[in-house]
Design a protein around this motif. Structure first.
Motif, PDB file in Angstrom:
ATOM      1  N   SER A 187       0.823  -1.221   0.000  1.00 13.87           N
ATOM      2  CA  SER A 187       0.000   0.000   0.000  1.00 13.87           C
ATOM      3  C   SER A 187       0.854   1.268   0.000  1.00 13.87           C
ATOM      4  CB  SER A 187      -0.917   0.005   1.224  1.00 13.87           C
ATOM      5  OG  SER A 187      -0.140   0.014   2.418  1.00 13.87           O
ATOM      6  N   ASP A 188       2.166   1.119   0.108  1.00 18.95           N
ATOM      7  CA  ASP A 188       3.043   2.281   0.184  1.00 18.95           C
ATOM      8  C   ASP A 188       4.104   2.188  -0.909  1.00 18.95           C
ATOM      9  OD1 ASP A 188       4.368   4.558   0.939  1.00 18.95           O
ATOM     10  OD2 ASP A 188       5.442   3.612   2.603  1.00 18.95           O
ATOM     11  N   LEU A 189       3.675   2.397  -2.141  1.00 17.22           N
ATOM     12  CA  LEU A 189       4.592   2.259  -3.266  1.00 17.22           C
ATOM     13  C   LEU A 189       4.572   3.514  -4.125  1.00 17.22           C
ATOM     14  CD1 LEU A 189       3.848  -1.457  -4.211  1.00 17.22           C
ATOM     15  CD2 LEU A 189       5.928  -0.574  -3.151  1.00 17.22           C
ATOM     16  N   ARG A 190       4.641   4.646  -3.466  1.00 13.28           N
ATOM     17  CA  ARG A 190       4.677   5.910  -4.197  1.00 13.28           C
ATOM     18  C   ARG A 190       5.962   5.994  -5.011  1.00 13.28           C
ATOM     19  NH1 ARG A 190       3.800   9.164   1.223  1.00 13.28           N
ATOM     20  NH2 ARG A 190       5.007   7.328   1.847  1.00 13.28           N
ATOM     21  N   GLY A 191       5.874   6.642  -6.160  1.00 14.10           N
ATOM     22  CA  GLY A 191       7.046   6.826  -6.992  1.00 14.10           C
ATOM     23  C   GLY A 191       7.275   5.725  -7.994  1.00 14.10           C
ATOM     24  N   VAL A 192       6.456   4.674  -7.973  1.00 16.75           N
ATOM     25  CA  VAL A 192       6.591   3.597  -8.949  1.00 16.75           C
ATOM     26  C   VAL A 192       5.826   3.989 -10.206  1.00 16.75           C
ATOM     27  CG1 VAL A 192       6.211   1.150  -9.408  1.00 16.75           C
ATOM     28  CG2 VAL A 192       6.761   1.898  -7.083  1.00 16.75           C
ATOM     29  N   VAL A 193       6.483   3.932 -11.350  1.00 18.75           N
ATOM     30  CA  VAL A 193       5.841   4.301 -12.619  1.00 18.75           C
ATOM     31  C   VAL A 193       4.729   3.308 -12.932  1.00 18.75           C
ATOM     32  CG1 VAL A 193       6.178   4.570 -15.110  1.00 18.75           C
ATOM     33  CG2 VAL A 193       7.941   5.376 -13.506  1.00 18.75           C
ATOM     34  N   ASP A 194       3.556   3.826 -13.227  1.00 16.57           N
ATOM     35  CA  ASP A 194       2.413   2.987 -13.599  1.00 16.57           C
ATOM     36  C   ASP A 194       1.971   3.395 -15.002  1.00 16.57           C
ATOM     37  OD1 ASP A 194       0.104   1.522 -13.885  1.00 16.57           O
ATOM     38  OD2 ASP A 194      -0.660   1.970 -11.879  1.00 16.57           O
ATOM     39  N   PHE A 195       2.198   2.504 -15.960  1.00 15.56           N
ATOM     40  CA  PHE A 195       1.907   2.849 -17.352  1.00 15.56           C
ATOM     41  C   PHE A 195       0.411   2.893 -17.656  1.00 15.56           C
ATOM     42  CE2 PHE A 195       6.321   1.516 -17.540  1.00 15.56           C
ATOM     43  CZ  PHE A 195       6.881   2.466 -18.370  1.00 15.56           C
ATOM     44  N   SER A 196      -0.417   2.440 -16.701  1.00 13.48           N
ATOM     45  CA  SER A 196      -1.863   2.580 -16.915  1.00 13.48           C
ATOM     46  C   SER A 196      -2.297   4.022 -16.660  1.00 13.48           C
ATOM     47  CB  SER A 196      -2.641   1.615 -16.006  1.00 13.48           C
ATOM     48  OG  SER A 196      -2.380   1.898 -14.641  1.00 13.48           O
ATOM     49  N   VAL A 197      -1.483   4.783 -15.917  1.00 13.56           N
ATOM     50  CA  VAL A 197      -1.724   6.222 -15.707  1.00 13.56           C
ATOM     51  C   VAL A 197      -0.377   6.937 -15.875  1.00 13.56           C
ATOM     52  CG1 VAL A 197      -3.792   6.169 -14.290  1.00 13.56           C
ATOM     53  CG2 VAL A 197      -1.595   5.724 -13.217  1.00 13.56           C
ATOM     54  N   PRO A 198       0.113   7.041 -17.119  1.00 20.85           N
ATOM     55  CA  PRO A 198       1.469   7.548 -17.371  1.00 20.85           C
ATOM     56  C   PRO A 198       1.690   8.941 -16.784  1.00 20.85           C
ATOM     57  CG  PRO A 198       0.505   6.626 -19.373  1.00 20.85           C
ATOM     58  CD  PRO A 198      -0.591   6.694 -18.366  1.00 20.85           C
ATOM     59  N   GLY A 199       2.887   9.128 -16.217  1.00 20.50           N
ATOM     60  CA  GLY A 199       3.232  10.407 -15.608  1.00 20.50           C
ATOM     61  C   GLY A 199       4.286  11.150 -16.398  1.00 20.50           C
ATOM     62  N   ALA A 200       5.030  12.018 -15.697  1.00 24.98           N
ATOM     63  CA  ALA A 200       5.967  12.926 -16.352  1.00 24.98           C
ATOM     64  C   ALA A 200       7.135  12.195 -17.003  1.00 24.98           C
ATOM     65  CB  ALA A 200       6.481  13.943 -15.336  1.00 24.98           C
ATOM     66  N   GLN A 201       7.560  11.072 -16.438  1.00 19.77           N
ATOM     67  CA  GLN A 201       8.720  10.357 -16.981  1.00 19.77           C
ATOM     68  C   GLN A 201       8.408   9.612 -18.274  1.00 19.77           C
ATOM     69  OE1 GLN A 201       9.455   8.392 -12.959  1.00 19.77           O
ATOM     70  NE2 GLN A 201      11.480   8.262 -13.891  1.00 19.77           N
ATOM     71  N   VAL A 202       7.129   9.508 -18.586  1.00 21.67           N
ATOM     72  CA  VAL A 202       6.670   8.602 -19.646  1.00 21.67           C
ATOM     73  C   VAL A 202       6.259   9.390 -20.886  1.00 21.67           C
ATOM     74  CG1 VAL A 202       4.872   6.929 -20.227  1.00 21.67           C
ATOM     75  CG2 VAL A 202       5.923   6.899 -17.959  1.00 21.67           C
ATOM     76  N   PHE A 203       6.569   8.848 -22.061  1.00 19.38           N
ATOM     77  CA  PHE A 203       6.105   9.457 -23.309  1.00 19.38           C
ATOM     78  C   PHE A 203       5.612   8.361 -24.246  1.00 19.38           C
ATOM     79  CE2 PHE A 203      10.639   8.592 -23.698  1.00 19.38           C
ATOM     80  CZ  PHE A 203      10.739   7.959 -24.936  1.00 19.38           C
ATOM     81  N   ARG A 204       4.783   8.743 -25.194  1.00 21.82           N
ATOM     82  CA  ARG A 204       4.249   7.774 -26.151  1.00 21.82           C
ATOM     83  C   ARG A 204       5.320   7.378 -27.158  1.00 21.82           C
ATOM     84  NH1 ARG A 204      -1.462   7.047 -26.516  1.00 21.82           N
ATOM     85  NH2 ARG A 204      -0.961   5.525 -28.139  1.00 21.82           N
ATOM     86  N   SER A 205       5.414   6.077 -27.435  1.00 24.47           N
ATOM     87  CA  SER A 205       6.346   5.556 -28.430  1.00 24.47           C
ATOM     88  C   SER A 205       5.603   5.239 -29.717  1.00 24.47           C
ATOM     89  CB  SER A 205       7.021   4.277 -27.928  1.00 24.47           C
ATOM     90  OG  SER A 205       8.061   4.569 -27.050  1.00 24.47           O
ATOM     91  N   GLN A 206       6.264   5.443 -30.829  1.00 22.06           N
ATOM     92  CA  GLN A 206       5.684   5.116 -32.119  1.00 22.06           C
ATOM     93  C   GLN A 206       5.939   3.643 -32.447  1.00 22.06           C
ATOM     94  OE1 GLN A 206       3.785   7.244 -34.052  1.00 22.06           O
ATOM     95  NE2 GLN A 206       3.951   8.500 -32.216  1.00 22.06           N
ATOM     96  N   LEU A 207       4.933   2.986 -32.971  1.00 26.48           N
ATOM     97  CA  LEU A 207       5.068   1.594 -33.393  1.00 26.48           C
ATOM     98  C   LEU A 207       5.031   1.517 -34.908  1.00 26.48           C
ATOM     99  CD1 LEU A 207       2.670  -0.041 -30.789  1.00 26.48           C
ATOM    100  CD2 LEU A 207       5.163  -0.237 -30.827  1.00 26.48           C
ATOM    101  N   SER A 208       5.559   0.442 -35.448  1.00 32.40           N
ATOM    102  CA  SER A 208       5.557   0.219 -36.890  1.00 32.40           C
ATOM    103  C   SER A 208       4.274  -0.526 -37.269  1.00 32.40           C
ATOM    104  CB  SER A 208       6.795  -0.587 -37.297  1.00 32.40           C
ATOM    105  OG  SER A 208       6.827  -0.782 -38.686  1.00 32.40           O
ATOM    106  N   VAL A 209       3.179   0.223 -37.387  1.00 31.13           N
ATOM    107  CA  VAL A 209       1.857  -0.374 -37.590  1.00 31.13           C
ATOM    108  C   VAL A 209       1.803  -1.197 -38.869  1.00 31.13           C
ATOM    109  CG1 VAL A 209      -0.592   0.145 -37.923  1.00 31.13           C
ATOM    110  CG2 VAL A 209       0.749   1.461 -36.274  1.00 31.13           C
ATOM    111  N   SER A 210       2.480  -0.732 -39.911  1.00 29.24           N
ATOM    112  CA  SER A 210       2.401  -1.414 -41.200  1.00 29.24           C
ATOM    113  C   SER A 210       3.202  -2.715 -41.247  1.00 29.24           C
ATOM    114  CB  SER A 210       2.881  -0.486 -42.319  1.00 29.24           C
ATOM    115  OG  SER A 210       4.242  -0.133 -42.106  1.00 29.24           O
ATOM    116  N   SER A 211       4.038  -2.962 -40.234  1.00 27.69           N
ATOM    117  CA  SER A 211       4.892  -4.153 -40.244  1.00 27.69           C
ATOM    118  C   SER A 211       4.157  -5.427 -39.846  1.00 27.69           C
ATOM    119  CB  SER A 211       6.099  -3.955 -39.311  1.00 27.69           C
ATOM    120  OG  SER A 211       6.930  -2.930 -39.798  1.00 27.69           O
ATOM    121  N   VAL A 212       2.983  -5.287 -39.233  1.00 25.08           N
ATOM    122  CA  VAL A 212       2.217  -6.457 -38.781  1.00 25.08           C
ATOM    123  C   VAL A 212       0.785  -6.302 -39.274  1.00 25.08           C
ATOM    124  CG1 VAL A 212       1.423  -7.806 -36.793  1.00 25.08           C
ATOM    125  CG2 VAL A 212       3.662  -6.674 -36.715  1.00 25.08           C
TER     126      VAL A 212
END
Length: 352
Positions: free
Chosen positions: A15-40
């Motif tokens: 219950s005390d895990l502040r500061g752990v990055v959670d990609f379900s609610v992205p924060g300041a450290q996180v940015f969107r990555s581009q994927l190669s959509v046409s490759s699959v």
């Protein structure tokens, strides 16, 4: 700094895990990555049990070029296939597991058959004896990793599972790595008292190819550090269905798993594992329907466990093992007698 944070998260209350990055609610450290959509193609994604790549979300982390995090891109019910494969099929011979070190070969031929009834009847008492499946800690596929020499060799190889190879190839292509060949796999089986110590995956001869990581079951904290063991890591959550890709600069970074956590939704299993598989699978799908009986066993196992598959390409196209690597003989994994075996195993990854 890494060791200090490893111990911090190992002992921290869930219950005390502040500061752990959670990609379900992205924060300041996180940015969107581009994927190669046409490759699959959408069809190939469906065949692998994945949503169309255009529907995936992918993220990067500031300061970690080449690191890609993809929150659960699996179609409803498809995670169940990979869980069943990791528990029922992949531990079978000729693949290698930690129990081979302690038991006669005939005793480890059918871990599933010897464990399923005991698992199905299992209660909540900690005093109950563990089934063989619950004593499973790792399985190696393809080129079998030699835990003592920290090498792969040409003479210790078995066919890599075709369904897992296909899944890995689609994920790698979506991340810009077309032509990825799944040649080796290490499956780790965690329980609530398990951890994976600080290490770097550097034994593959071709570091230009990514390391793919797939997680199923209970959640965990993953620590991603730097090129030196002493550098402080970033902590992040990994949930069921999440995929991590370590490539480029991030391919040879130190990392660890200090803690396995109960499902944050508060239920015995994550809701994504409650979803049933569609009855209408595409032609050529590598996904198979699991019987209700088989899934009951898998679900009981996952109530206190997490499974992680890491897939690697060992050799570049046309590359061969050095002559001396072929003389290592059969790989041997470290002796693992306790719940903490992942931690002791990872210490063997530590470079001299």
């Amino acid at each position: 700094a890494f060791r200090r944070l490893f111990r911090f998260y190992r002992q921290r209350d869930a219950s005390d895990l502040r500061g752990v990055v959670d990609f379900s609610v992205p924060g300041a450290q996180v940015f969107r990555s581009q994927l190669s959509v046409s490759s699959v193609s959408d069809q190939d994604a469906y065949r692998a049990g994945l949503q169309p790549v255009s529907q995936w979300k992918a993220y990067g982390l500031n300061g970690y070029p080449g690191f890609i995090f993809i929150p659960n891109p699996f179609l409803p019910g498809c995670q169940r296939h990979w869980v069943k494969q990791c528990l029922k099929l992949y531990p079978q011979k000729p693949n290698v597991c930690n129990l081979d070190l302690h038991m006669a070969p005939e005793k480890t031929i059918d871990l599933w058959g010897q464990s399923k009834e005991q698992l199905r009847r299992k209660g909540s008492s900690k005093g109950e004896p563990r089934s063989l499946l619950e004593k499973l800690r790792w399985v190696t596929l393809g080129y079998h990793y030699n835990w003592d020499t920290k090498k792969y060799s040409a003479n210790h190889h078995t066919p890599f599972p075709s369904d897992l190879a296909f899944l890995s190839e689609q994920v790698a292509a979506a991340c810009g790595f077309r032509g990825f060949q799944a040649q080796a796999g290490i499956l780790n089986y965690y329980h609530f008292d398990s951890s994976l110590g600080i290490h770097v995956d550097e034994s593959e001869l071709d570091h230009s190819r990514p390391l793919l990581s797939f997680s199923f079951g209970q959640s965990s904290i993953f620590l991603l550090g730097g090129l030196k063991r002493e550098e402080a890591p970033t902590a992040m959550f990994m949930h069921s269905g999440d995929i991590m890709v370590m490539s480029g600069f991030s391919r040879l970074l130190y990392h660890a798993v200090p803690r396995v956590l109960p499902n944050p939704e508060g239920t015995a299993l994550p809701s994504c594992l409650d979803q049933a598989l569609s009855s209408d699978l595409p032609v050529g799908s590598v996904i198979e329907h699991s019987s209700d009986e088989d899934w009951q066993v898998c679900a009981k196992y996952l109530q206190s466990s997490r499974i992680n598959m890491t897939i690697r390409q060992v050799l570049a196209e046309g590359q061969k093992f050095p002559e001396e690597s072929g003389t290592n003989g059969e790989s041997q994994a470290p002796s693992e007698d306790s719940h903490r075996q992942e931690n002791s195993r990872a210490k063997r990854h530590k470079p001299n």
